[in-house]
Write a protein that holds these residues in place. Sequence first.
Motif, mmCIF file in Angstrom:
data_model
loop_
_atom_site.group_PDB
_atom_site.id
_atom_site.type_symbol
_atom_site.label_atom_id
_atom_site.label_comp_id
_atom_site.label_asym_id
_atom_site.label_seq_id
_atom_site.Cartn_x
_atom_site.Cartn_y
_atom_site.Cartn_z
ATOM 1 N N THR A 103 -6.375 0.598 -1.021
ATOM 2 C CA THR A 103 -5.418 1.499 -1.677
ATOM 3 C C THR A 103 -4.815 0.839 -2.924
ATOM 4 O OG1 THR A 103 -3.434 0.776 -0.462
ATOM 5 C CG2 THR A 103 -4.802 2.471 0.579
ATOM 6 N N GLU A 104 -4.897 -0.497 -3.008
ATOM 7 C CA GLU A 104 -4.319 -1.224 -4.136
ATOM 8 C C GLU A 104 -5.064 -0.975 -5.441
ATOM 9 O OE1 GLU A 104 -4.287 -5.306 -2.990
ATOM 10 O OE2 GLU A 104 -2.591 -5.082 -1.611
ATOM 11 N N ARG A 121 -1.473 -0.923 3.245
ATOM 12 C CA ARG A 121 -0.651 0.269 3.011
ATOM 13 C C ARG A 121 -1.271 1.473 3.718
ATOM 14 N NH1 ARG A 121 2.094 1.476 -1.955
ATOM 15 N NH2 ARG A 121 3.595 3.161 -1.562
ATOM 16 N N ARG A 122 -0.430 2.238 4.416
ATOM 17 C CA ARG A 122 -0.939 3.419 5.107
ATOM 18 C C ARG A 122 -1.304 4.496 4.089
ATOM 19 N NH1 ARG A 122 2.465 7.173 9.295
ATOM 20 N NH2 ARG A 122 0.767 8.589 9.855
ATOM 21 N N PHE A 180 -0.350 8.033 -0.582
ATOM 22 C CA PHE A 180 -0.727 9.270 -1.253
ATOM 23 C C PHE A 180 0.016 10.470 -0.664
ATOM 24 C CE2 PHE A 180 -4.227 6.391 -1.971
ATOM 25 C CZ PHE A 180 -4.583 6.625 -3.298
ATOM 26 N N ARG A 181 0.339 11.415 -1.526
ATOM 27 C CA ARG A 181 1.046 12.622 -1.078
ATOM 28 C C ARG A 181 0.174 13.458 -0.159
ATOM 29 N NH1 ARG A 181 0.816 17.521 -2.937
ATOM 30 N NH2 ARG A 181 -0.327 16.924 -4.809
ATOM 31 N N LYS A 182 -1.139 13.488 -0.430
ATOM 32 C CA LYS A 182 -2.055 14.259 0.404
ATOM 33 C C LYS A 182 -3.361 13.484 0.534
ATOM 34 C CE LYS A 182 -3.384 18.999 1.315
ATOM 35 N NZ LYS A 182 -3.173 20.406 0.915
ATOM 36 N N ASN A 199 -2.512 -0.837 12.468
ATOM 37 C CA ASN A 199 -2.316 -1.827 11.413
ATOM 38 C C ASN A 199 -2.138 -3.226 11.997
ATOM 39 O OD1 ASN A 199 -1.833 -2.253 8.447
ATOM 40 N ND2 ASN A 199 0.090 -3.080 9.235
ATOM 41 N N THR A 200 -1.462 -3.302 13.138
ATOM 42 C CA THR A 200 -1.252 -4.606 13.787
ATOM 43 C C THR A 200 -2.578 -5.174 14.293
ATOM 44 O OG1 THR A 200 0.985 -3.957 14.453
ATOM 45 C CG2 THR A 200 -0.028 -5.813 15.622
#
Length: 465
Positions: free
Chosen positions: A109-110, A135-136, A141-143, A428-429
């Motif tokens: 996502t970066e 990052r989730r 992102f909004r969508k 994520n963990t």
Amino acid sequence: MARKQHITIFTTASLPWMTGTAVNPLFRAAYLAKAGDWEVTLVVPWLSKGDQLLVYPNKMKFGSPAEQEGYVRRWLEERTGPLPRFNINFYPAKFSTDKRSILPVGDITETISDERADIAVLEEPEHLTWYHHGRRWKTKFRKVIGVVHTNYLEYVKRERNGYLQAFLLKYINSWVTDIYCHKVIRLSAATQEVPRSVICNVHGVNPKFIEIGKLKHRQISQGDHSFFKGAYYIGKMVWSKGYTELLQLLQKHQKELSGLKMELYGSGEDSDGVKAAAEKLSLDIRVYPGRDHADSIFHDYKVFINPSTTDVVCTTTAEALAMGKIVICANHPSNEFFKRFPNCHVYNTEKEFVRLTMAALVEEPVPLSQEMRHELSWEAATERFVRVADIAPTTPTKPHPPSSQRFMYINPDEVKKNMEDASAFVHNTISGFEAARWVFGAIPNSLQPDEQQRKELGWRPHQGL
């Protein structure tokens, strides 16, 4: 004036690897840019040279992302002509030899700034999120729209202990798509059902195939005997890509199909086995290396036979229909979209396969109408995608203020969101521990890109703690 929304398309492969997740997202980016309502970025994997040699054909390799981007843009323009510009970014990735797949490295996502993080399209959302750590997606992102390309469960079932693996994978796929996607588009019902999903074929065909079909139609209308070759099949030469089903049908019905002359085109790890099996048949079956389906050698074949049941929506079937050929295929969810076309002949039994194949060799294809051609085009596919993804530009509205009468009201949507957030935290963990990643099949040391890849991508050296 309000700025245009930004669509970022993340995918799991890139040209020159001629696979569906390299080609179709590229066309999607180009035609969304052509629609003009969004700024578009396509994000594709960057492989270091060692992995490039394992994946790309003819030992092709690139010294930099810019060099590979140039190749991708030239390939696209040769097939579509000039189109509006869109961005191409790269994320670090490695090739998994056991999965025969490219897997992301680090938090991809970066690759997009927060200012441009409006809509994300995850082509193969399961694949992109199995080992995601960072990052989730729904936070960034909004969508987030997932597009499911691959029938992973069907492929896994064909491996050792396949049914157990498929059982586990089914739940993992549902889990990761649920926590990372707002909506999922399944290209056909051949894929597994996942939360918040709809079924719609949002793929089109390379415009070249439609032009070939138009040329063939003109030739036939002028009285030319245009389709003078028999039957063929083209696909990556691995048993799971329809070759098992095809050769079993041919072997069992050699007597009834005695007049059939068929040619197979493909390259892959099972090429030798396919050739050996074909040579044992009494039928006239010939096997050749893979080629581009738009090659002139394919223009004069009349019948395309594709009995595969592992596809989701077979690109070569769509291309054959666009070229005006008769298609023989199984009555399977992956072929549902094609049933509307008059030249698509669907069989339910082996007896029907034999009858339809022999009939197709002596009949002529029905000329495609303009409407049918449009249905196969990327323009139509883009219209379908915008509709089912619900991303058409709209005027923002102000939210209604909360009602004063809702004191102590428990919102079920809030409860569901909190449970989803907790589930995402668990994923994520787990994905942050190298040992856990290894157990679930991740590539070792893929939590962060190594310094070599960072250098190749032009990124700053990793700042350790």
